[in-house]
Each structure stands twice: as C-alpha cells, then as structure tokens.
Design an enzyme around this catalytic site. Structure first.
Site, PDB file in Angstrom:
ATOM      1  N   SER A 135       5.946 -30.644 -32.502  1.00  0.00           N
ATOM      2  CA  SER A 135       4.810 -30.199 -33.289  1.00  0.00           C
ATOM      3  C   SER A 135       4.710 -31.031 -34.573  1.00  0.00           C
ATOM      4  O   SER A 135       4.694 -32.263 -34.521  1.00  0.00           O
ATOM      5  CB  SER A 135       4.945 -28.699 -33.578  1.00  0.00           C
ATOM      6  OG  SER A 135       3.758 -28.177 -34.126  1.00  0.00           O
ATOM      7  N   ARG A 201      -0.803 -16.095 -40.463  1.00  0.00           N
ATOM      8  CA  ARG A 201       0.176 -16.108 -39.366  1.00  0.00           C
ATOM      9  C   ARG A 201      -0.427 -15.513 -38.100  1.00  0.00           C
ATOM     10  O   ARG A 201      -0.158 -15.973 -36.989  1.00  0.00           O
ATOM     11  CB  ARG A 201       1.415 -15.320 -39.771  1.00  0.00           C
ATOM     12  CG  ARG A 201       2.524 -15.298 -38.732  1.00  0.00           C
ATOM     13  CD  ARG A 201       3.058 -16.684 -38.433  1.00  0.00           C
ATOM     14  NE  ARG A 201       4.360 -16.631 -37.755  1.00  0.00           N
ATOM     15  CZ  ARG A 201       5.078 -17.692 -37.455  1.00  0.00           C
ATOM     16  NH1 ARG A 201       4.632 -18.900 -37.768  1.00  0.00           N
ATOM     17  NH2 ARG A 201       6.260 -17.575 -36.855  1.00  0.00           N
ATOM     18  N   ASP A 290       0.144 -25.122 -23.426  1.00  0.00           N
ATOM     19  CA  ASP A 290      -0.029 -25.310 -24.867  1.00  0.00           C
ATOM     20  C   ASP A 290      -1.507 -25.518 -25.179  1.00  0.00           C
ATOM     21  O   ASP A 290      -2.119 -26.486 -24.729  1.00  0.00           O
ATOM     22  CB  ASP A 290       0.785 -26.526 -25.314  1.00  0.00           C
ATOM     23  CG  ASP A 290       0.788 -26.737 -26.828  1.00  0.00           C
ATOM     24  OD1 ASP A 290       0.047 -26.047 -27.542  1.00  0.00           O
ATOM     25  OD2 ASP A 290       1.549 -27.617 -27.279  1.00  0.00           O
ATOM     26  N   HIS A 319       2.468 -23.257 -26.941  1.00  0.00           N
ATOM     27  CA  HIS A 319       3.024 -24.210 -27.908  1.00  0.00           C
ATOM     28  C   HIS A 319       4.464 -23.852 -28.280  1.00  0.00           C
ATOM     29  O   HIS A 319       5.298 -24.730 -28.472  1.00  0.00           O
ATOM     30  CB  HIS A 319       2.146 -24.228 -29.165  1.00  0.00           C
ATOM     31  CG  HIS A 319       2.481 -25.315 -30.134  1.00  0.00           C
ATOM     32  ND1 HIS A 319       2.280 -26.653 -29.865  1.00  0.00           N
ATOM     33  CD2 HIS A 319       2.998 -25.260 -31.390  1.00  0.00           C
ATOM     34  CE1 HIS A 319       2.661 -27.376 -30.909  1.00  0.00           C
ATOM     35  NE2 HIS A 319       3.109 -26.561 -31.839  1.00  0.00           N
ATOM     36  N   ASP A 320       4.758 -22.573 -28.375  1.00  0.00           N
ATOM     37  CA  ASP A 320       6.120 -22.139 -28.715  1.00  0.00           C
ATOM     38  C   ASP A 320       7.141 -22.486 -27.637  1.00  0.00           C
ATOM     39  O   ASP A 320       8.347 -22.344 -27.856  1.00  0.00           O
ATOM     40  CB  ASP A 320       6.157 -20.623 -28.958  1.00  0.00           C
ATOM     41  CG  ASP A 320       5.802 -20.264 -30.397  1.00  0.00           C
ATOM     42  OD1 ASP A 320       5.678 -21.181 -31.224  1.00  0.00           O
ATOM     43  OD2 ASP A 320       5.655 -19.069 -30.678  1.00  0.00           O
TER      44      ASP A 320
END
Length: 340
Positions: A135, A201, A290, A319-320
C-alpha cells in the site's frame, strides 16, 4: 526489538520549501547486520502502522518466518508526519515550545523516503538486500528504488501502484472532509478531530474490504432487526479502535502525502517511462478482491518494469489481504528469495 529514536539536529528540507530545524525518526531493528552488510531487509509501513513490524506483520516477520532475525537485519522506520515517535503534529515546535498540531508542514512520499535515507546512513547500512512495502509502503519503496538504485538489491511490492489513483485521491478527500467537519479539528490539542477521525476510518474500512466481505461477515442473522446492525457495530468498533491509537492531524497529513505520490513527477512525462528506470528484481503481489488499489495497478508495474514476477492472490479480505494472507504471501516470498 525495542523502539529507538534517531535525533538529527541538521535542518531537514521538505519538498514544500519549508525546513524542519531537526528531525526525530522512530525505528525498530531485529537481528544483526552481518559482516558483509548484505542481509538487510527494510520494510516500509502503510498509513496508520508503526515501526514495530514484527507486531503488525508477525505472520511474515519473526523467528522461523520467511523474514527471520536469525538470518536478516530487519529495519522498519516510522514515517515522518505520523504519531508513533517520528517528527509529526505531536512534536514540539522549538520556535513556540508547543506541539505543532495542525501547523506541522505538509510532507510528501519523497520527504518520507529522504528521512529513511537519513536513518540508513545513521545505521551505516550501505546496501539493502530486500526493500519491502505494501500500500503506502509500496509508494516509499518505488521512490527509494529510483533515488538510490545502486543501494537496493530487490523489491517486494504488495497492493500498490506507481501513482496515487484518482479513486484513492477521492477517498482521501472524503476522509479529510470528515476530519474537517469535526468542530474541534482546529483546536491545538492532541485529541482534536477525534470524531472526525472515527468517521474517516469508517470511510477507509469500506475501501479496505469490499461488498462480498461485508455481506459474508457482517450480515445479521436476525431478519426482524430495524436498527443496531452488525455491520454498523463493526464500523463503529473500527473507528473507536483507531481513535484510541492514532492522531487525526497525522491522518490528515499522511493522506495528503499519499495524494502526492507519482513517480513520474519531475522526472518524465509518463509513469511508464519512469518505471522502466527500475531494474531491480521485483516481486509483485496483488489481491483479486482489492478495490482500493486493485490488481490493474500492479499489472501496470509488471508491464513496464524490467524484471518482475507477479502473483495474484484470491482472498476475501480485499486491500487488507496484504496484512492477513501471510501464509500465501510467505510461500511466494520464500520462493522469490531462494532464486539467485
């Protein structure tokens, strides 16, 4: 494995033209630099991580893992602008005797890498065997590979790209709007903008995962519900969790730094031409699910860089996945490192 702080008393010039009178760089090291100086693995972290990479990436880093302190000298530095020990909004401004807070100057990915280079020199590291980043960490790796090509042996990039996408900039702008909507945002205190950070967040979590993940993991079994849904609880929990450990001013600053990322800026007219300057053997990993930095970004790297191996992981975590799928990633990385 303890936290170290390198205090540089030399003026640190930023791309913006502003100058910090000195710089603190927080970092962790694991293992020992060997006599040949050729066992360095330097890991660049993403947006809200810290320098304790053996904690947040313990599936890949540690005793018996693919990156092992018994074999490697592992370094991870906290990025400047963050709130985990490196110079940032919570640092005291020597001109005022008070923390910078919102007055900390804007930084770019290149500024962050210049701070890494300052630390590299302090640690007497002449060559980095493997430079790693996922990332935002990958943004740093690409910049560093161009700045000090002769010092870096191999690259390992996950879920990253050569320039921040319009999608990424749009997401970050929405997150900063959430921060700025908090009425405490401009106040000179460490918890300013906390509610805004919680909302930012929440926006981020939607891009770190995806539709399929939420439907599978957060669907309520109770069909009679009209409120207090499982998905809402999850988002609120993740927001509260970040507010307890991070700083809103750093979040704003570092999303701006991510927006600055474009390896062609000031170098060439096109990203593709710049990518062709990167000659190190490179392992690329994309995550099929992702939606924040999708595989097409890594495929662009693979298309234009000279010496790449690309793997795409089928993961439900979006993505995580680059932080979670450590078993799959570890096997791929081990195979890459075994090649001469």
């Amino acid at each position: 494995m303890s936290l170290h702080i390198h205090h540089s008393h030399q003026p640190f010039h930023l791309e913006s033209g502003e100058v910090l009178p000195g710089l603190d760089i927080a970092y962790h090291t694991y293992g020992t630099l060997n006599k040949h100086g050729d066992n360095v693995v330097w890991i660049c972290h993403a947006l809200t991580a810290n320098s304790d990479v053996a904690d947040w990436w313990q599936g890949l880093i540690g005793d018996g893992r693919v990156v092992d302190p018994a074999k490697h000298f592992i370094v991870c530095a906290n990025v400047i602008g963050s709130c985990y020990g490196s110079s940032g909004p919570l640092t005291v401004n020597p001109e005022t005797g008070q923390p910078y807070y919102r007055n900390f100057p804007q930084v770019t990915i290149r500024d962050i890498v210049h701070a890494h280079i300052l630390l590299r020199k302090h640690l007497n590291i002449e060559r980095i065997h493997l430079l790693v980043g996922g990332s935002m960490g990958g943004y740093q790796v690409l910049e560093w590979a161009l700045m000090e090509a002769e010092r870096i042996g191999r690259l390992f990039l996950l879920c990253t790209g050569a320039a921040e996408s319009a999608w990424g900039i749009g997401v970050h702008t929405a997150q900063r709007l959430a921060l700025e909507a908090d009425p405490t945002w401009e106040e000179p205190r460490p918890d300013a903008g906390a509610k805004g950070l919680k909302a930012a967040r929440a926006i981020g979590m939607l891009t770190y995962r995806n539709y399929q993940t939420f439907v599978r993991m957060q669907t309520d079994p109770d069909k009679e519900k009209t409120d207090n849904f499982k998905a809402s609880s999850y988002i609120l929990y993740q927001g509260d969790k970040l507010v307890k450990r991070f700083n809103a001013q750093s979040y704003w600053l570092l999303t701006k730094a991510m927006d600055s990322h474009n390896i062609a800026r000031g170098r060439h007219e096109e990203v593709a031409i710049t990518l062709r300057q990167i000659e190190q053997p490179t392992l690329l990993i994309g995550i099929a699910s992702d939606i924040l930095c999708p595989p097409e970004e890594q495929l662009t790297l693979a298309e234009h860089m000279h010496n790449t191996i690309y793997h795409e992981i089928d993961s439900p975590y979006g993505h995580d996945g680059f932080l979670i799928e450590f078993e799959k990633i570890g096997r791929i990385l081990e195979d890459f490192l075994s090649k001469p």
